[in-house]
Scaffold this motif. Structure first.
Motif, PDB file in Angstrom:
ATOM      1  N   LEU A  80       0.809  -1.226   0.000  1.00 42.76           N
ATOM      2  CA  LEU A  80       0.000   0.000   0.000  1.00 42.76           C
ATOM      3  C   LEU A  80       0.841   1.274   0.000  1.00 42.76           C
ATOM      4  CD1 LEU A  80      -2.695  -1.254   2.572  1.00 42.76           C
ATOM      5  CD2 LEU A  80      -2.921  -1.090   0.074  1.00 42.76           C
ATOM      6  N   ARG A 337     -15.023  -4.238  10.238  1.00 44.88           N
ATOM      7  CA  ARG A 337     -13.597  -3.882  10.261  1.00 44.88           C
ATOM      8  C   ARG A 337     -12.902  -4.354   8.985  1.00 44.88           C
ATOM      9  NH1 ARG A 337      -9.277  -2.912   9.207  1.00 44.88           N
ATOM     10  NH2 ARG A 337      -7.364  -2.928  10.461  1.00 44.88           N
ATOM     11  N   THR A 341     -11.168  -1.218   4.232  1.00 40.10           N
ATOM     12  CA  THR A 341     -10.221  -0.899   3.153  1.00 40.10           C
ATOM     13  C   THR A 341     -10.911  -0.939   1.791  1.00 40.10           C
ATOM     14  OG1 THR A 341      -8.434  -1.818   4.451  1.00 40.10           O
ATOM     15  CG2 THR A 341      -8.030  -1.624   2.115  1.00 40.10           C
ATOM     16  N   LYS A 352      -2.966   6.712   2.045  1.00 39.09           N
ATOM     17  CA  LYS A 352      -3.011   5.811   3.199  1.00 39.09           C
ATOM     18  C   LYS A 352      -1.840   6.104   4.109  1.00 39.09           C
ATOM     19  CE  LYS A 352      -5.581   1.906   1.433  1.00 39.09           C
ATOM     20  NZ  LYS A 352      -6.411   1.751   2.628  1.00 39.09           N
ATOM     21  N   PHE A 385      -9.180   4.069  11.224  1.00 37.28           N
ATOM     22  CA  PHE A 385      -9.439   2.719  11.724  1.00 37.28           C
ATOM     23  C   PHE A 385      -8.064   2.121  12.038  1.00 37.28           C
ATOM     24  CE2 PHE A 385      -8.183   0.384   7.815  1.00 37.28           C
ATOM     25  CZ  PHE A 385      -8.162   1.449   6.921  1.00 37.28           C
ATOM     26  N   HIS A 387      -5.373  -1.027  14.112  1.00 40.02           N
ATOM     27  CA  HIS A 387      -5.079  -2.088  15.079  1.00 40.02           C
ATOM     28  C   HIS A 387      -4.802  -1.400  16.423  1.00 40.02           C
ATOM     29  CE1 HIS A 387      -4.622  -4.347  11.330  1.00 40.02           C
ATOM     30  NE2 HIS A 387      -3.767  -3.423  10.936  1.00 40.02           N
ATOM     31  N   HIS A 394      -4.770   3.603  11.108  1.00 45.08           N
ATOM     32  CA  HIS A 394      -4.719   3.852   9.664  1.00 45.08           C
ATOM     33  C   HIS A 394      -5.504   5.127   9.386  1.00 45.08           C
ATOM     34  CE1 HIS A 394      -2.746   0.134   8.987  1.00 45.08           C
ATOM     35  NE2 HIS A 394      -3.768  -0.624   9.282  1.00 45.08           N
ATOM     36  N   ASN A 396      -6.728   7.179   6.592  1.00 43.09           N
ATOM     37  CA  ASN A 396      -6.941   7.204   5.144  1.00 43.09           C
ATOM     38  C   ASN A 396      -7.596   8.531   4.810  1.00 43.09           C
ATOM     39  OD1 ASN A 396      -7.408   3.891   3.780  1.00 43.09           O
ATOM     40  ND2 ASN A 396      -6.142   4.503   5.494  1.00 43.09           N
ATOM     41  N   GLU A 427       3.157  -0.543   9.732  1.00 49.34           N
ATOM     42  CA  GLU A 427       3.219  -1.898   9.185  1.00 49.34           C
ATOM     43  C   GLU A 427       3.310  -1.951   7.667  1.00 49.34           C
ATOM     44  OE1 GLU A 427      -0.376  -3.977  10.370  1.00 49.34           O
ATOM     45  OE2 GLU A 427      -1.648  -2.650   9.191  1.00 49.34           O
ATOM     46  N   HIS A 428       3.022  -0.896   6.949  1.00 46.74           N
ATOM     47  CA  HIS A 428       3.005  -0.984   5.487  1.00 46.74           C
ATOM     48  C   HIS A 428       4.359  -0.706   4.858  1.00 46.74           C
ATOM     49  CE1 HIS A 428      -1.591  -0.012   5.582  1.00 46.74           C
ATOM     50  NE2 HIS A 428      -1.318  -1.238   5.983  1.00 46.74           N
TER      51      HIS A 428
HETATM   52  C1  MLT Z   1      -5.864  -2.885   7.441  1.00 43.92           C
HETATM   53  O1  MLT Z   1      -5.514  -2.943   8.612  1.00 43.92           O
HETATM   54  O2  MLT Z   1      -7.044  -3.043   7.102  1.00 43.92           O
HETATM   55  C2  MLT Z   1      -4.815  -2.716   6.415  1.00 43.92           C
HETATM   56  O3  MLT Z   1      -3.576  -2.397   6.901  1.00 43.92           O
HETATM   57  C3  MLT Z   1      -5.214  -2.087   5.144  1.00 43.92           C
HETATM   58  C4  MLT Z   1      -5.372  -0.592   5.121  1.00 43.92           C
HETATM   59  O4  MLT Z   1      -4.642   0.127   5.790  1.00 43.92           O
HETATM   60  O5  MLT Z   1      -6.213  -0.132   4.366  1.00 43.92           O
END
Ligand code: MLT
Ligand code: FAD
Ligand code: ZN
Length: 470
Positions: A80, A337, A341, A352, A385, A387, A394, A396, A427-428
């Motif tokens: 991403l 959840r 994406t 992102k 959104f 983790h 994230h 976006n 993480e990306h």
């Molecule tokens: C997620 O946690 O859904 C992914 O890392 C993908 C995103 O960031 O869109």
């Protein structure tokens, strides 16, 4: 770098190695390798090569190195950050045919997999021996094990098992000049010098082409309980997350969806969230946006009492809660959840920004970042959104009508993250998307060390030359 033209001699050489069916030059055939999953990053390539094993990969790299042709390694192309596509006319080396799963080593709880094996195939393979892969993410049907190591992918179970680097107990890779380095014994204790697996994890295709990975596997946790919790504020969700983390020993995932993203995914699915309410479009209470948490416990025996007791512990913070035990009901909660994406990409081409905040600054960031975005691009829409159990949000951002927002948004958000002591990439990875901001997290001395490592392993700069290293 002076690049030899990709001439008939080189094509003949490559065809001799991998076969004509796996040397692609026709733009119609190479187009899919040249655009990323988000559609934000698109380039073109004169050549896609698809080797079928390590020896072919080594021979291909040796030929490309002799011709000084720069190469983008590509697995499932679900990355991403614009690191998996040829943005400057590079060749693409696709690892998707490196898809052999060795038998699971049940004595060691390990398995050796080809770099091109998809996560879903790896999961099914491990499950046939009662074991599981420690990393899970929504792109599981396409993302490859090699790509996941190269990005040090995170996903939804990091709070239990760590990210992809923590799963790697052995690695095989082809260096830029075609040399094969292989260390696949998987000994849990093995202090015999530099750990190339750790170095290649997160290297984003800049140091070597990962051809095989030996993964540590984990016992399956078949009994599951999932809760969807609604909160009036991000601060309440962050406080509840801390309690859930310390009270639920079997906690397997702890994910968040904030109000704008919840509204979008609900519209996308055509279903309202079963708990909590969405404000109207203009809703933003002075305390910030509403929040939802998904908490999943997983164990060998039913973890619902443990999860239920923890949910009671946070009762004063929660507006409403739903708990599900059977797979279909749990999946209905996860849909809010897992589909965020996809819902965002259906709405447009987002920027992102995948970041981590220290726990103490997380709620402040979630409440503050919409203003940072709008101060830079008043028409942009931030959607949050992530983790939450790992402090990973994230961010976006969509522009009006789903167009890309102003590029300055990225810089403003990432500077704000750095000011709060966070990481600009949770993480990306850095890819090409965050090259200009890497200095916010890494000192000149660290970047010089990165450069020295790169030059040692890839002196000519052939592997993903426009990624990670500014
Ligand atoms: C997620 O946690 O859904 C992914 O890392 C993908 C995103 O960031 O869109
Ligand atoms: P690619 O996209 O092909 O490549 C990614 C990078 O790795 C590139 O720099 C490429 O050059 C390099 N690379 C690929 N294969 C190799 C190899 N064999 N050797 C050396 N370098 C290589 N990511 C997360 O971390 N957590 C998530 O929760 C998550 N969820 C996602 C959900 C969706 C719907 C999507 C589309 C993506 C998601 N991602 C997530 C991002 C992505 O899936 C991961 O980054 C994944 O690790 C990429 O794997 P891939 O095989 O697609 O790699
Ligand atoms: Zn993620």
């Amino acid at each position: 770098m002076s690049t030899r033209a990709i001439d008939a001699g080189l094509i003949d050489e490559l065809t001799g190695i991998v076969g004509a069916a796996h040397v692609l030059q026709d733009p119609e055939m190479t187009a899919g390798y040249s655009i990323d999953w988000t559609r934000r990053f698109a380039g073109a390539t004169p050549l896609v090569i698809r080797p079928g094993d390590t020896a072919e990969t080594a021979a291909v790299m040796s030929s490309l190195a002799a011709a000084r042709v720069p190469v983008v390694p590509q697995g499932g192309n679900t990355g991403l950050v614009g690191g998996s596509v040829p943005l400057a006319g590079e060749a693409v080396l696709s690892t998707r045919r490196l898809n052999v799963c060795e038998p699971v080593d049940e004595l060691a709880s390990q398995v050796t997999l080809g770099a091109g094996v998809t996560l879903a195939d790896a999961q099914a393979h491990a499950a046939s021996s009662g074991l599981s892969v420690g990393v899970d993410l929504a792109a599981r049907d396409s993302a490859t094990i090699g790509g996941m190591v190269a990005t040090n992918a995170g996903g939804i179970n990091v709070l239990r098992y760590g990210a992809m680097r923590a799963q790697v107990v052995g690695i095989e890779a082809v260096l830029a000049d075609g040399t094969v380095v292989s260390h696949l014994a998987g000994l849990e204790k093995d202090n015999t010098g530099y750990d190339l697996g750790s170095l290649l994890a997160g290297s984003e295709g800049t140091l070597g082409i990962i051809t095989q990975v030996r993964l540590r596997l984990h016992p399956t946790q078949p009994e599951r309980a999932t809760a969807l919790l609604a909160f009036e504020t991000a601060a309440d969700a962050v406080s509840a997350a801390a309690v859930l983390r310390r009270s639920v020993a079997s906690l397997h995932a702890l994910e968040a969806v904030f109000e704008g993203a919840m509204a979008l995914v609900s519209r996308h699915l055509g279903v309202a969230p079963p708990v909590g309410s969405l404000g109207d479009e203009s809703h933003r209470s002075p305390a910030g946006d509403r929040a939802w948490l998904i908490a999943e416990a997983a164990a060998r025996s039913d973890p619902s009492d443990e999860l239920g007791a923890a949910v009671e512990e946070v009762d004063d913070l929660v507006v409403d809660a739903a708990v599900a035990l059977d797979p279909a009901a749990r999946q209905r909660l996860w849909a809010f959840r897992e589909n965020v994406t996809e819902a965002i990409s259906a709405a447009g081409i987002p920027h992102k920004l995948d970041v981590t905040l220290p726990a103490a600054r997380l709620a402040e960031f979630v409440d503050g970042v919409p203003d940072v975005v709008r101060a830079t691009d008043p028409d942009a829409q931030p959607l949050l959104f992530g983790h939450l159990g790992d402090g990973n949000v994230h961010v976006n951002v969509l522009g009006p009508g789903g167009a890309e927002p102003a590029d300055e948004v990225d810089d403003a958000v990432l500077r704000y993250v750095a000011e709060l002591g966070g990481s600009i990439s949770a993480e990306h990875g850095i890819g090409t998307a965050k090259l200009a901001q890497l200095h916010l997290n890494r000192s000149k001395a660290e970047l010089a060390a990165f450069g020295a490592i790169k030059r040692a392993l890839d002196p000519v700069g052939l592997l993903n030359p426009n990624v990670l290293l500014p």
